[in-house]
Design a protein around this motif. Sequence first.
Motif, PDB file in Angstrom:
ATOM      1  N   GLY A 256       0.805  -1.210   0.000  1.00  0.00           N
ATOM      2  CA  GLY A 256       0.000   0.000   0.000  1.00  0.00           C
ATOM      3  C   GLY A 256       0.838   1.261   0.000  1.00  0.00           C
ATOM      4  N   ILE A 257       2.022   1.222  -0.597  1.00  0.00           N
ATOM      5  CA  ILE A 257       2.898   2.385  -0.683  1.00  0.00           C
ATOM      6  C   ILE A 257       3.383   2.531  -2.124  1.00  0.00           C
ATOM      7  CG2 ILE A 257       3.658   2.301   1.726  1.00  0.00           C
ATOM      8  CD1 ILE A 257       6.115   0.779   0.856  1.00  0.00           C
ATOM      9  N   SER A 258       4.051   3.630  -2.439  1.00  0.00           N
ATOM     10  CA  SER A 258       4.544   3.840  -3.795  1.00  0.00           C
ATOM     11  C   SER A 258       5.797   2.984  -4.042  1.00  0.00           C
ATOM     12  CB  SER A 258       4.881   5.316  -4.022  1.00  0.00           C
ATOM     13  OG  SER A 258       6.000   5.681  -3.225  1.00  0.00           O
ATOM     14  N   LYS A 259       6.074   2.741  -5.321  1.00  0.00           N
ATOM     15  CA  LYS A 259       7.266   1.934  -5.634  1.00  0.00           C
ATOM     16  C   LYS A 259       8.553   2.672  -5.266  1.00  0.00           C
ATOM     17  CE  LYS A 259       7.652   3.253 -10.538  1.00  0.00           C
ATOM     18  NZ  LYS A 259       7.702   2.723 -11.938  1.00  0.00           N
ATOM     19  N   GLU A 260       8.497   4.020  -5.276  1.00  0.00           N
ATOM     20  CA  GLU A 260       9.675   4.790  -4.865  1.00  0.00           C
ATOM     21  C   GLU A 260       9.949   4.598  -3.375  1.00  0.00           C
ATOM     22  OE1 GLU A 260      12.957   7.179  -4.667  1.00  0.00           O
ATOM     23  OE2 GLU A 260      11.979   6.245  -6.396  1.00  0.00           O
ATOM     24  N   ARG A 261       8.846   4.511  -2.577  1.00  0.00           N
ATOM     25  CA  ARG A 261       9.019   4.274  -1.148  1.00  0.00           C
ATOM     26  C   ARG A 261       9.585   2.874  -0.897  1.00  0.00           C
ATOM     27  NH1 ARG A 261      10.904   5.842   3.331  1.00  0.00           N
ATOM     28  NH2 ARG A 261       9.817   5.079   5.203  1.00  0.00           N
ATOM     29  N   VAL A 262       9.153   1.897  -1.720  1.00  0.00           N
ATOM     30  CA  VAL A 262       9.696   0.539  -1.602  1.00  0.00           C
ATOM     31  C   VAL A 262      11.192   0.556  -1.875  1.00  0.00           C
ATOM     32  CG1 VAL A 262       9.652  -1.795  -2.551  1.00  0.00           C
ATOM     33  CG2 VAL A 262       7.508  -0.548  -2.233  1.00  0.00           C
ATOM     34  N   ARG A 263      11.615   1.319  -2.895  1.00  0.00           N
ATOM     35  CA  ARG A 263      13.040   1.400  -3.236  1.00  0.00           C
ATOM     36  C   ARG A 263      13.834   1.999  -2.092  1.00  0.00           C
ATOM     37  NH1 ARG A 263      16.597   4.892  -4.780  1.00  0.00           N
ATOM     38  NH2 ARG A 263      15.088   6.606  -4.719  1.00  0.00           N
ATOM     39  N   GLN A 264      13.284   3.034  -1.444  1.00  0.00           N
ATOM     40  CA  GLN A 264      13.981   3.679  -0.337  1.00  0.00           C
ATOM     41  C   GLN A 264      14.149   2.716   0.834  1.00  0.00           C
ATOM     42  OE1 GLN A 264      11.580   7.139   0.510  1.00  0.00           O
ATOM     43  NE2 GLN A 264      12.290   8.276  -1.323  1.00  0.00           N
ATOM     44  N   ILE A 265      13.099   1.975   1.143  1.00  0.00           N
ATOM     45  CA  ILE A 265      13.172   1.013   2.258  1.00  0.00           C
ATOM     46  C   ILE A 265      14.176  -0.094   1.945  1.00  0.00           C
ATOM     47  CG2 ILE A 265      11.858  -0.699   3.579  1.00  0.00           C
ATOM     48  CD1 ILE A 265       9.373   1.058   3.160  1.00  0.00           C
ATOM     49  N   GLU A 266      14.179  -0.542   0.685  1.00  0.00           N
ATOM     50  CA  GLU A 266      15.114  -1.592   0.282  1.00  0.00           C
ATOM     51  C   GLU A 266      16.556  -1.116   0.425  1.00  0.00           C
ATOM     52  OE1 GLU A 266      15.915  -4.548  -3.537  1.00  0.00           O
ATOM     53  OE2 GLU A 266      15.122  -2.530  -3.868  1.00  0.00           O
ATOM     54  N   ASN A 267      16.842   0.117  -0.023  1.00  0.00           N
ATOM     55  CA  ASN A 267      18.198   0.648   0.080  1.00  0.00           C
ATOM     56  C   ASN A 267      18.630   0.794   1.538  1.00  0.00           C
ATOM     57  OD1 ASN A 267      18.528   0.817  -2.683  1.00  0.00           O
ATOM     58  ND2 ASN A 267      17.867   2.950  -2.814  1.00  0.00           N
ATOM     59  N   ARG A 268      17.701   1.207   2.409  1.00  0.00           N
ATOM     60  CA  ARG A 268      18.024   1.342   3.829  1.00  0.00           C
ATOM     61  C   ARG A 268      18.327  -0.025   4.444  1.00  0.00           C
ATOM     62  NH1 ARG A 268      13.295   3.907   6.891  1.00  0.00           N
ATOM     63  NH2 ARG A 268      12.503   1.763   6.822  1.00  0.00           N
ATOM     64  N   ALA A 269      17.560  -1.030   4.029  1.00  0.00           N
ATOM     65  CA  ALA A 269      17.777  -2.379   4.545  1.00  0.00           C
ATOM     66  C   ALA A 269      19.125  -2.925   4.079  1.00  0.00           C
ATOM     67  CB  ALA A 269      16.644  -3.296   4.088  1.00  0.00           C
ATOM     68  N   LEU A 270      19.476  -2.676   2.822  1.00  0.00           N
ATOM     69  CA  LEU A 270      20.760  -3.150   2.304  1.00  0.00           C
ATOM     70  C   LEU A 270      21.930  -2.475   3.023  1.00  0.00           C
ATOM     71  CD1 LEU A 270      19.984  -3.269  -1.545  1.00  0.00           C
ATOM     72  CD2 LEU A 270      20.261  -5.211   0.014  1.00  0.00           C
ATOM     73  N   GLN A 271      21.790  -1.201   3.361  1.00  0.00           N
ATOM     74  CA  GLN A 271      22.830  -0.507   4.112  1.00  0.00           C
ATOM     75  C   GLN A 271      23.014  -1.129   5.491  1.00  0.00           C
ATOM     76  OE1 GLN A 271      24.990   1.880   3.172  1.00  0.00           O
ATOM     77  NE2 GLN A 271      24.145   1.722   1.086  1.00  0.00           N
ATOM     78  N   LYS A 272      21.892  -1.493   6.135  1.00  0.00           N
ATOM     79  CA  LYS A 272      21.978  -2.153   7.441  1.00  0.00           C
ATOM     80  C   LYS A 272      22.712  -3.487   7.334  1.00  0.00           C
ATOM     81  CE  LYS A 272      17.781  -0.374   9.724  1.00  0.00           C
ATOM     82  NZ  LYS A 272      16.487  -0.775  10.332  1.00  0.00           N
ATOM     83  N   LEU A 273      22.357  -4.275   6.317  1.00  0.00           N
ATOM     84  CA  LEU A 273      22.987  -5.576   6.118  1.00  0.00           C
ATOM     85  C   LEU A 273      24.484  -5.418   5.864  1.00  0.00           C
ATOM     86  CD1 LEU A 273      20.349  -7.363   3.832  1.00  0.00           C
ATOM     87  CD2 LEU A 273      20.787  -7.798   6.246  1.00  0.00           C
ATOM     88  N   LYS A 274      24.835  -4.428   5.040  1.00  0.00           N
ATOM     89  CA  LYS A 274      26.242  -4.204   4.719  1.00  0.00           C
ATOM     90  C   LYS A 274      27.034  -3.832   5.959  1.00  0.00           C
ATOM     91  CE  LYS A 274      29.284  -1.416   1.793  1.00  0.00           C
ATOM     92  NZ  LYS A 274      29.353  -0.357   0.743  1.00  0.00           N
ATOM     93  N   ALA A 275      26.465  -2.979   6.802  1.00  0.00           N
ATOM     94  CA  ALA A 275      27.163  -2.534   8.012  1.00  0.00           C
ATOM     95  C   ALA A 275      27.421  -3.710   8.946  1.00  0.00           C
ATOM     96  CB  ALA A 275      26.338  -1.457   8.710  1.00  0.00           C
ATOM     97  N   VAL A 276      26.428  -4.568   9.132  1.00  0.00           N
ATOM     98  CA  VAL A 276      26.590  -5.715  10.032  1.00  0.00           C
ATOM     99  C   VAL A 276      27.631  -6.680   9.476  1.00  0.00           C
ATOM    100  CG1 VAL A 276      25.444  -7.704  11.068  1.00  0.00           C
ATOM    101  CG2 VAL A 276      24.258  -5.499  10.950  1.00  0.00           C
ATOM    102  N   LEU A 277      27.558  -6.987   8.159  1.00  0.00           N
ATOM    103  CA  LEU A 277      28.472  -7.949   7.562  1.00  0.00           C
ATOM    104  C   LEU A 277      29.912  -7.428   7.568  1.00  0.00           C
ATOM    105  CD1 LEU A 277      26.311  -9.216   4.556  1.00  0.00           C
ATOM    106  CD2 LEU A 277      26.848 -10.437   6.665  1.00  0.00           C
ATOM    107  N   VAL A 278      30.103  -6.126   7.298  1.00  0.00           N
ATOM    108  CA  VAL A 278      31.450  -5.544   7.351  1.00  0.00           C
ATOM    109  C   VAL A 278      32.014  -5.642   8.755  1.00  0.00           C
ATOM    110  CG1 VAL A 278      32.759  -3.384   7.188  1.00  0.00           C
ATOM    111  CG2 VAL A 278      31.144  -4.017   5.386  1.00  0.00           C
ATOM    112  N   SER A 279      31.158  -5.391   9.756  1.00  0.00           N
ATOM    113  CA  SER A 279      31.591  -5.483  11.149  1.00  0.00           C
ATOM    114  C   SER A 279      31.994  -6.904  11.513  1.00  0.00           C
ATOM    115  CB  SER A 279      30.463  -5.002  12.074  1.00  0.00           C
ATOM    116  OG  SER A 279      30.811  -5.211  13.429  1.00  0.00           O
ATOM    117  N   LYS A 280      31.188  -7.893  11.070  1.00  0.00           N
ATOM    118  CA  LYS A 280      31.493  -9.293  11.356  1.00  0.00           C
ATOM    119  C   LYS A 280      32.804  -9.712  10.685  1.00  0.00           C
ATOM    120  CE  LYS A 280      27.731 -10.560  13.659  1.00  0.00           C
ATOM    121  NZ  LYS A 280      27.786 -11.132  15.032  1.00  0.00           N
ATOM    122  N   THR A 281      32.999  -9.261   9.443  1.00  0.00           N
ATOM    123  CA  THR A 281      34.222  -9.619   8.720  1.00  0.00           C
ATOM    124  C   THR A 281      35.450  -9.028   9.399  1.00  0.00           C
ATOM    125  OG1 THR A 281      32.982  -9.647   6.635  1.00  0.00           O
ATOM    126  CG2 THR A 281      35.369  -9.528   6.465  1.00  0.00           C
ATOM    127  N   ALA A 282      35.337  -7.790   9.854  1.00  0.00           N
ATOM    128  CA  ALA A 282      36.466  -7.140  10.534  1.00  0.00           C
ATOM    129  C   ALA A 282      36.779  -7.836  11.857  1.00  0.00           C
ATOM    130  CB  ALA A 282      36.127  -5.659  10.794  1.00  0.00           C
TER     131      ALA A 282
END
Length: 287
Positions: A256-282
């Motif tokens: 029930g949201i716009s596709k642009e809002r879906v893209r924004q949420i997806e990008n925010r989620a990917l940033q979270k995943l990247k931060a956690v994985l980089v931390s684990k790797t380090a």
Amino acid sequence: MTSTSADRRMIQIAMSAPYLARDEEQALAQAWKERHDQDARNRIAMAHMRLVVSMAGKFRNFGLPFGDLVQEGYIGLLEAAARFEPERQVRFSTYATWWIRASIQDYVLRNWSIVRGGTSSAQKSLFFNLRRLRARLARGDSHLTSEAVHQEIAAALGVSAADVRRMDARLSGADVSLQAPIGNGGEGEGADRIDFLASDAPLPDEQALESIDGERRRHWLHAALGQLNEREMRIIRARRLAENGATLEELGVILGISKERVRQIENRALQKLKAVLVSKTADHAYA
């Protein structure tokens, strides 16, 4: 009866067949074409068996049974008899020569080696002419290098020098079974040739390392996904983890949201995943 005796008998029968005069040949061919007279066709074929034997003899150096070469040539002869058009006023032997040669060549290509070769007209010409041309060049100039010979043959047959080299290597040795035992009396005695082939599979220590690293990466990914909220997790699963990822528009309709809002949420989620994985790797690198 041995194969040699059978071959000799076959040649005797072929050479004893009576020749056909041009008028008689035309009449028999007309009888076959107009009335499908099998006896007429067979008489034409038998009268030209010497042509089959002669043609088969030119292919004996390929190591195949002479009787089989003659049989394949006879198949080509019958094909020529079936297709012959007497109204063209051409002697049957002239017409049949092509069919006989083609039938024998096809048999040689199919049976000389288990590796299929000569799939194009240029490759067939190279296969059947390489030895003859190489021998002729050697007689003309015995000081020619192998590369020079290959270049000369390539130019004569209209193929690349690389093709000539590959065909030359194939013709220089017979097929060898990988299940054939090695009996050189040295290291490897009693083993099969296949046992000495290099494997592309990872080494045992590499397999173990990959298994450990794979389990570690799965654990890290599970921990990273745990940092996402419910909406982020839903979008990541639908977009990145599903076999057929959903489109932004499809998820927008569902949520029930716009596709642009879906893209924004997806990008925010990917940033979270990247931060956690980089931390684990380090952390693992400094552990």
